[in-house]
Design an enzyme around this catalytic site. Structure first.
Site, PDB file in Angstrom:
ATOM      1  N   GLU A   1       0.893  -1.507   0.126  1.00 19.01           N
ATOM      2  CA  GLU A   1      -0.059   0.039   0.029  1.00 19.01           C
ATOM      3  C   GLU A   1       0.968   1.220   0.006  1.00 19.01           C
ATOM      4  OE1 GLU A   1      -3.349   0.455  -0.532  1.00 19.01           O
ATOM      5  OE2 GLU A   1      -3.336  -1.796  -0.523  1.00 19.01           O
TER       6      GLU A   1
ATOM      7  N   ARG B   1      -9.080   4.292  -7.772  1.00 19.56           N
ATOM      8  CA  ARG B   1      -8.433   4.140  -6.475  1.00 19.56           C
ATOM      9  C   ARG B   1      -9.473   3.930  -5.293  1.00 19.56           C
ATOM     10  NH1 ARG B   1      -4.402   1.209  -7.235  1.00 19.56           N
ATOM     11  NH2 ARG B   1      -3.662   1.950  -5.176  1.00 19.56           N
TER      12      ARG B   1
ATOM     13  N   ASN C   1       1.116   3.813  -2.950  1.00 25.71           N
ATOM     14  CA  ASN C   1       0.863   5.374  -2.893  1.00 25.71           C
ATOM     15  C   ASN C   1       1.906   6.145  -3.526  1.00 25.71           C
ATOM     16  OD1 ASN C   1      -1.761   4.974  -1.608  1.00 25.71           O
ATOM     17  ND2 ASN C   1      -1.071   5.663   0.338  1.00 25.71           N
TER      18      ASN C   1
END
Length: 157
Positions: free
Chosen positions: A50, A106, A54
């Site tokens: 994650e 997203r 990002n």
């Protein structure tokens, strides 16, 4: 004075989607020194995935950049710092479903996922200079480990 760790690794790579799996697996391999359970290892891999995603999606806005990972082992804890020198985050939004890229489908769950899978998560960001996410996880020792003093020797006659 710099804090002492039992082991440390540093990794730098380009912000390409193909490198997300590489980063996740590398940190998991490093963490394996702590003898984590499959679940603890999966938690670490998910959180790293994650954080790196990002950086790939948000940090450099369609330009090439470097993502850095620094992981350290101290006792039965792993400390993972994932950073970029990208655009930074103006308003660090940790609320679920918040996304700055709705057109990329997203979910906006990155920070929530990182928080739920790790013991701590800290986000530091300066607009125009970049972002650093620090994740920590304590690996629980297996209670079923055999105490060597309880072992009896078996001899062949």
């Amino acid at each position: 004075m710099k804090e002492q760790f039992e082991n440390e690794m540093k990794l730098e790579f380009l912000n390409k989607g193909a490198n997300e799996a590489f980063a996740r697996i590398t940190v998991a391999a490093f963490a394996s020194q702590l003898d984590p359970t499959i679940e603890e290892l999966a938690d670490i891999k998910t959180a790293v995935s994650e954080a790196v995603t990002n950086c790939i999606i948000h940090a450099y806005e369609n330009r090439q950049g470097i993502i850095k990972i620094n992981a350290q082992l101290k006792g039965n804890e792993i400390i993972i710092q994932i950073s970029d020198n990208g655009k930074g985050i103006e308003d660090i939004a940790k609320e679920p479903l918040y996304t700055t890229k709705p057109n990329l489908e997203r979910s906006g769950m990155g920070f929530t996922i990182m928080e739920s899978f790790m013991d701590t998560m800290k986000v530091e960001s300066i607009v125009g200079l970049g972002t650093k996410v620090t994740l920590t996880k304590t690996i629980k020792k297996n209670e079923e480990e055999i105490d060597e003093s309880q072992l009896t020797s078996i001899t062949k006659e």
